[in-house]
Design an enzyme around this catalytic site. Structure first.
Site, mmCIF file in Angstrom:
data_model
loop_
_atom_site.group_PDB
_atom_site.id
_atom_site.type_symbol
_atom_site.label_atom_id
_atom_site.label_comp_id
_atom_site.label_asym_id
_atom_site.label_seq_id
_atom_site.Cartn_x
_atom_site.Cartn_y
_atom_site.Cartn_z
ATOM 1 N N ASP A 288 -2.191 -35.186 -11.024
ATOM 2 C CA ASP A 288 -3.071 -35.464 -12.161
ATOM 3 C C ASP A 288 -2.785 -36.886 -12.624
ATOM 4 O O ASP A 288 -1.656 -37.217 -12.989
ATOM 5 C CB ASP A 288 -2.761 -34.471 -13.288
ATOM 6 N N ASP B 85 -8.112 -37.935 -14.594
ATOM 7 C CA ASP B 85 -8.364 -37.576 -15.986
ATOM 8 C C ASP B 85 -9.401 -38.510 -16.615
ATOM 9 O O ASP B 85 -9.346 -39.727 -16.417
ATOM 10 C CB ASP B 85 -7.032 -37.674 -16.752
ATOM 11 N N GLU C 257 -12.565 -35.786 -13.862
ATOM 12 C CA GLU C 257 -12.927 -35.101 -15.100
ATOM 13 C C GLU C 257 -14.042 -35.893 -15.766
ATOM 14 O O GLU C 257 -13.835 -37.024 -16.186
ATOM 15 C CB GLU C 257 -11.713 -34.998 -16.029
ATOM 16 N N HIS D 273 -6.081 -26.519 -18.612
ATOM 17 C CA HIS D 273 -5.088 -26.732 -19.676
ATOM 18 C C HIS D 273 -5.705 -27.122 -21.007
ATOM 19 O O HIS D 273 -5.014 -27.128 -22.032
ATOM 20 C CB HIS D 273 -4.109 -27.821 -19.234
ATOM 21 N N ASP D 274 -6.987 -27.478 -21.021
ATOM 22 C CA ASP D 274 -7.671 -27.895 -22.253
ATOM 23 C C ASP D 274 -8.568 -26.802 -22.831
ATOM 24 O O ASP D 274 -9.170 -27.007 -23.890
ATOM 25 C CB ASP D 274 -8.565 -29.120 -21.975
#
Length: 544
Positions: A98, A200, A242, A315-316
């Site tokens: 990531d 990200d 993302e 995770h969000d």
């Protein structure tokens, strides 16, 4: 023609801080991940997306990187990281790193140097503006974490730009020196043997700040093509961006093969359907027809160009069984139904840690039990502006990022087997009932349902490459579709409600024989003109 290894891959996301703690300091770590690789191999996944483990002051739990080429001490060492790569490779599992290149930590040496002097060579690695005549910020742009996007720097008398926390200054992607520094770092990791990158908020690097353009700016795709050409473009790596603002047309720009950018993107249109007016802190009721419309649109429009990522959780995001399923009586049934719905669609599926055992949202009694910077900032900002604490806490229970970040539930021992010490965030109180140990000893568990879905994806090429044909598009409770190629058809039926539902089948399906591939109730062997689906019933079957 599908030629890339990641077309039939299944990815498992690990949030290291919450996965497994090997040294019992309350924080998950790399050795903890290594200790669970056999479990993941048993599940059947062949890619791990590893949330950031780089050195970081952890203002945003690692998404604020202070050294891209070192490991945060709480997670371990670079030797541990290299061991993880080797141990995973031995089991046929690739590691996707990531990577955050929209911004760094304010403790990154580049920013420390940039802050030291207006004339420093690193000053232009970041975005600086002089204050207005009255000393106020250059404009009224807001941070995505609340407050202004501009932070005043006393030492130089200028403001720097941060779309996230004030401790996450944005890199200046208009500076070619930034490109080279980032590309050199990416190649350093590629040389270590990683399997690719999850990038990200990558749709923000083409921003034009003075025009107020942040996502999908005019420079975005030229920058990504330069990145690809300079790093991963000629290598067999998985790259996923993302992209919160992506439409299918934008996604094709990112992921169409001839454009030489990314393998795929994460789009969030299906996630934001339960956000009132686009605001996650104003949750609204789930609407299945709207969800079907969005997912069908993405399946159809990316059928022959670009590629879909398939996910419910990360995770969000809140836990999907709490969001679109039933975390009570029908938790197991609805978790299996949601898994089947997703894994039979065209694209690369992503499983978030704990999803495969049906972990749920957590409802802490006090805001003091939450750790997420976004949650805390918005809770305090909104309550200070008159929103009641009860209203905000209810919104936090529904959509806080910490729903996904409570420790992985391995067994019924203290702290869910995650650690023998108090974890950095509280464990969900339901861990004695919902844990890996229970799942592995129950042949009808959610875990084995996911294992079967992964096996089916490998066994039937049409699940990976076949056409997607929607069924019953206007139905209020059922999401149904067919996957087909020139040789076979698979029908997928999913009841998203806690009611028994009777549906009238299209003539083309009536009286077809069925060979059930996966189900969560008794199998159907033949269609008549009507079909009765039990609460949260789900199945996929070959039409014979």
């Amino acid at each position: 023609m599908l030629t890339n290894w990641w077309h039939d891959a299944v990815v498992y996301q690990i949030y290291p801080r919450s996965f497994c703690d090997s040294n019992n300091d309350g924080i998950g770590d790399l050795q903890g991940i290594i200790s669970k690789l056999d479990y993941l191999q048993n599940l059947g996944i062949n890619v791990i997306w590893l949330s950031p483990v780089y050195r970081s002051p952890m203002d945003d739990n690692g998404y604020d990187i202070s050294d891209y080429q070192d490991i945060a001490p709480e997670f371990g060492t670079m030797a541990d990281m290299l061991q993880l790569l080797d141990e995973a490779k031995y089991r046929g599992i690739r590691i996707i790193m990531d990577l955050v290149v929209n911004h760094t930590s304010d403790e990154h040496p580049w920013f420390v140097a940039a802050q030291s002097s207006i004339d420093n060579p690193y000053r232009d690695y970041y975005v600086w503006r002089k204050p207005n005549a009255d000393g106020t910020p250059p404009d009224d742009q807001g941070s995505l974490f609340g407050g202004s996007a501009w932070q005043y720097d006393e030492q130089s008398g200028e403001y720097y730009y941060h779309l996230f926390s004030k401790r996450q200054p944005d890199l200046n992607w208009e500076n070619p020196a930034v490109h080279q520094a980032v590309f050199d770092m990416m190649n350093w990791w590629i040389d270590k043997g990683i399997g690719g990158f999850r990038l990200d908020v990558i749709d923000l690097i083409g921003k034009e700040i003075d025009k107020g353009i942040t996502g999908n700016g005019p420079n975005l795709h030229p920058l990504l093509q330069k990145m690809s050409q300079s790093t991963f473009g000629d290598k067999s790596l998985l790259t996923v961006g993302e992209t919160w603002g992506a439409t299918p047309e934008i996604a094709k720009l990112f992921s169409a093969e001839q454009r030489n950018e990314l393998s795929m993107v994460f789009q969030f249109e299906h996630i934001t359907l339960t956000w009132g007016n686009g605001d996650k802190w104003q949750p609204i009721d789930f609407n299945l027809p709207a969800l079907k419309q969005v997912l069908t649109k993405w399946q159809v429009e990316l059928e022959n160009e670009g590629w879909n990522s398939l996910f419910w959780n990360n995770h969000d995001l809140p836990r999907i069984v709490s969001k679109y399923g039933d975390e009570g009586q029908y938790r197991v049934k609805s978790a299996k139904m949601l898994a089947t719905t997703l894994h039979f669609m065209k694209g690369t599926p992503y499983i978030y840690q704990g999803e495969e055992i049906g972990m749920t949202n957590v409802a802490f009694d006090s805001i003091d039990d939450y750790r997420d910077i976004e949650t805390l900032n918005f809770y305090h900002e909104r309550t200070a502006n008159g929103v009641s604490e009860e209203t905000m806490l209810a919104a936090v229970h529904e959509n806080s990022r910490d729903n996904a970040r409570t420790p992985m539930q391995w067994d019924s021992s203290d702290y869910a087997g995650f650690s023998t010490s108090q974890p950095w965030i509280k464990v969900n109180p339901n861990y004695p009932e919902i844990n890996v140990d229970e799942a592995l000893h129950d042949t009808q568990s959610i875990f084995y349902h996911y294992q079967r879905l992964i096996e089916l994806r490998r066994a039937f090429p049409l699940i990976v490459g076949g056409r997607f044909v929607p069924l019953l598009e206007q139905h209020e409770q059922v999401f149904a579709y067919i996957r087909e190629d020139d040789h076979q058809q698979i029908v997928v039926m999913n009841n998203f409600s806690d009611q028994t539902v009777e549906i009238i089948l299209p003539d083309a399906l009536a009286h077809c024989g069925l060979e059930t591939l996966i189900n969560n109730y008794e199998p159907h062997v033949q269609f008549t003109n009507k079909l009765l689906l039990q609460p949260y019933e789900s199945f996929a079957a070959l039409i014979v």
